[in-house]
Design a protein around this motif. Structure first.
Motif, mmCIF file in Angstrom:
data_model
loop_
_atom_site.group_PDB
_atom_site.id
_atom_site.type_symbol
_atom_site.label_atom_id
_atom_site.label_comp_id
_atom_site.label_asym_id
_atom_site.label_seq_id
_atom_site.Cartn_x
_atom_site.Cartn_y
_atom_site.Cartn_z
ATOM 1 N N VAL A 117 -9.322 -8.559 9.489
ATOM 2 C CA VAL A 117 -9.903 -9.011 8.220
ATOM 3 C C VAL A 117 -11.172 -8.210 7.905
ATOM 4 N N ALA A 118 -12.024 -7.984 8.899
ATOM 5 C CA ALA A 118 -13.254 -7.214 8.677
ATOM 6 C C ALA A 118 -12.942 -5.769 8.301
ATOM 7 N N MET A 119 -11.952 -5.172 8.942
ATOM 8 C CA MET A 119 -11.600 -3.782 8.635
ATOM 9 C C MET A 119 -10.975 -3.650 7.250
ATOM 10 N N LEU A 120 -10.128 -4.594 6.869
ATOM 11 C CA LEU A 120 -9.556 -4.560 5.523
ATOM 12 C C LEU A 120 -10.624 -4.778 4.458
ATOM 13 N N ARG A 121 -11.562 -5.654 4.736
ATOM 14 C CA ARG A 121 -12.669 -5.888 3.803
ATOM 15 C C ARG A 121 -13.524 -4.631 3.665
ATOM 16 N N TYR A 122 -13.813 -3.986 4.777
ATOM 17 C CA TYR A 122 -14.577 -2.741 4.761
ATOM 18 C C TYR A 122 -13.844 -1.678 3.952
ATOM 19 N N ARG A 123 -12.539 -1.552 4.184
ATOM 20 C CA ARG A 123 -11.747 -0.549 3.467
ATOM 21 C C ARG A 123 -11.787 -0.787 1.959
ATOM 22 N N VAL A 175 -20.641 -3.383 6.390
ATOM 23 C CA VAL A 175 -20.701 -2.338 7.428
ATOM 24 C C VAL A 175 -20.975 -2.964 8.796
ATOM 25 N N ALA A 176 -21.864 -3.940 8.847
ATOM 26 C CA ALA A 176 -22.177 -4.600 10.118
ATOM 27 C C ALA A 176 -20.956 -5.331 10.662
ATOM 28 N N ALA A 177 -20.222 -6.030 9.798
ATOM 29 C CA ALA A 177 -19.017 -6.734 10.249
ATOM 30 C C ALA A 177 -17.962 -5.740 10.737
ATOM 31 N N TYR A 178 -17.820 -4.621 10.063
ATOM 32 C CA TYR A 178 -16.854 -3.596 10.470
ATOM 33 C C TYR A 178 -17.202 -3.038 11.850
ATOM 34 N N ARG A 179 -18.452 -2.674 12.030
ATOM 35 C CA ARG A 179 -18.860 -2.112 13.323
ATOM 36 C C ARG A 179 -18.774 -3.158 14.435
ATOM 37 N N ALA A 180 -19.097 -4.393 14.136
ATOM 38 C CA ALA A 180 -18.960 -5.463 15.132
ATOM 39 C C ALA A 180 -17.493 -5.656 15.502
ATOM 40 N N ALA A 181 -16.590 -5.527 14.524
ATOM 41 C CA ALA A 181 -15.156 -5.655 14.800
ATOM 42 C C ALA A 181 -14.672 -4.532 15.707
ATOM 43 N N VAL A 182 -15.127 -3.320 15.446
ATOM 44 C CA VAL A 182 -14.730 -2.187 16.297
ATOM 45 C C VAL A 182 -15.226 -2.390 17.723
ATOM 46 N N VAL A 183 -16.461 -2.820 17.868
ATOM 47 C CA VAL A 183 -17.023 -3.060 19.202
ATOM 48 C C VAL A 183 -16.287 -4.206 19.899
ATOM 49 N N ALA A 184 -15.949 -5.253 19.169
ATOM 50 C CA ALA A 184 -15.245 -6.398 19.759
ATOM 51 C C ALA A 184 -13.863 -5.998 20.260
ATOM 52 N N VAL A 185 -13.145 -5.197 19.499
ATOM 53 C CA VAL A 185 -11.812 -4.748 19.917
ATOM 54 C C VAL A 185 -11.916 -3.853 21.152
ATOM 55 N N ALA A 186 -12.862 -2.926 21.142
ATOM 56 C CA ALA A 186 -13.036 -2.044 22.303
ATOM 57 C C ALA A 186 -13.433 -2.840 23.542
ATOM 58 N N THR A 187 -14.337 -3.794 23.386
ATOM 59 C CA THR A 187 -14.761 -4.626 24.508
ATOM 60 C C THR A 187 -13.603 -5.462 25.037
ATOM 61 N N SER A 188 -12.831 -6.024 24.129
ATOM 62 C CA SER A 188 -11.682 -6.840 24.524
ATOM 63 C C SER A 188 -10.703 -6.029 25.364
ATOM 64 N N GLY A 189 -10.371 -4.846 24.902
ATOM 65 C CA GLY A 189 -9.441 -3.997 25.656
ATOM 66 C C GLY A 189 -9.973 -3.619 27.027
ATOM 67 N N ALA A 190 -11.248 -3.247 27.074
ATOM 68 C CA ALA A 190 -11.837 -2.833 28.350
ATOM 69 C C ALA A 190 -11.908 -3.981 29.343
ATOM 70 N N VAL A 191 -12.309 -5.160 28.887
ATOM 71 C CA VAL A 191 -12.451 -6.303 29.793
ATOM 72 C C VAL A 191 -11.087 -6.781 30.285
ATOM 73 N N VAL A 192 -10.078 -6.783 29.420
ATOM 74 C CA VAL A 192 -8.732 -7.176 29.857
ATOM 75 C C VAL A 192 -8.213 -6.198 30.912
ATOM 76 N N LEU A 193 -8.405 -4.913 30.693
ATOM 77 C CA LEU A 193 -7.957 -3.926 31.687
ATOM 78 C C LEU A 193 -8.705 -4.074 33.008
ATOM 79 N N LEU A 194 -10.016 -4.243 32.955
ATOM 80 C CA LEU A 194 -10.793 -4.374 34.189
ATOM 81 C C LEU A 194 -10.477 -5.674 34.929
ATOM 82 N N GLY A 195 -10.345 -6.777 34.209
ATOM 83 C CA GLY A 195 -10.025 -8.051 34.845
ATOM 84 C C GLY A 195 -8.645 -8.050 35.473
ATOM 85 N N THR A 196 -7.672 -7.485 34.765
ATOM 86 C CA THR A 196 -6.312 -7.402 35.303
ATOM 87 C C THR A 196 -6.274 -6.482 36.518
#
Length: 142
Positions: free
Chosen positions: A56-62, A75-96
């Motif tokens: 939703v944040a990326m579509l709104r930014y676009r 812009v802040a919501a877009y950048r926060a969304a990018v950071v949240a997705v990257a963090t989510s992927g990294a933490v899931v990989l490290l935890g698994t």
């Protein structure tokens, strides 16, 4: 794109992320943890919500970028969304990986408790940082 369309696309992406993350984490952890679904469901919920909000944040930014009316909040919501997705992927990989390579309790704690905390903190810090660093009166950059 209308708000309803953004929400429906976000729900579709969030549901897909929920299913993929839930099945993947549950399947990978099944040989290592007996009720692997107990770990897979919280991970799937966190990843699905993160994907929904990020979409939703990326579509709104676009849409705002195409219209040429970017503001600090978008812009802040877009950048926060990018950071949240990257963090989510990294933490899931490290935890698994921690569970698979023998540090089971730490990996489970990272996946069940650390993932939501990391995503919230990383997105919050990114949002606040962008809002504080953009000077007043200057248009935000993409």
């Amino acid at each position: 794109m209308r708000t309803l369309s953004k929400t429906l696309v976000g729900l579709a992406v969030g549901l897909l992320a929920f299913l993929v993350a839930g099945v993947a984490v549950t399947a990978v952890l099944d040989p290592h943890i007996w009720p692997s679904l107990i770990v897979g469901v919280p991970v799937a919920i966190t990843v699905g919500l993160t994907a929904f909000l990020a979409t939703v944040a990326m579509l709104r930014y676009r849409d705002h970028r195409r219209a040429g009316d970017l503001d600090i909040g978008v812009v802040a919501a877009y950048r926060a969304a990018v950071v949240a997705v990257a963090t989510s992927g990294a933490v899931v990989l490290l935890g698994t990986a921690a569970v698979v390579f023998g540090v089971g309790e730490l990996g489970i704690a990272v996946l069940v408790f650390g993932l939501p905390a990391c995503v919230l903190v990383a997105a919050g810090v990114a949002y606040v940082t962008v809002r504080r660093t953009v000077l007043a009166g200057q248009p935000p950059t993409a």
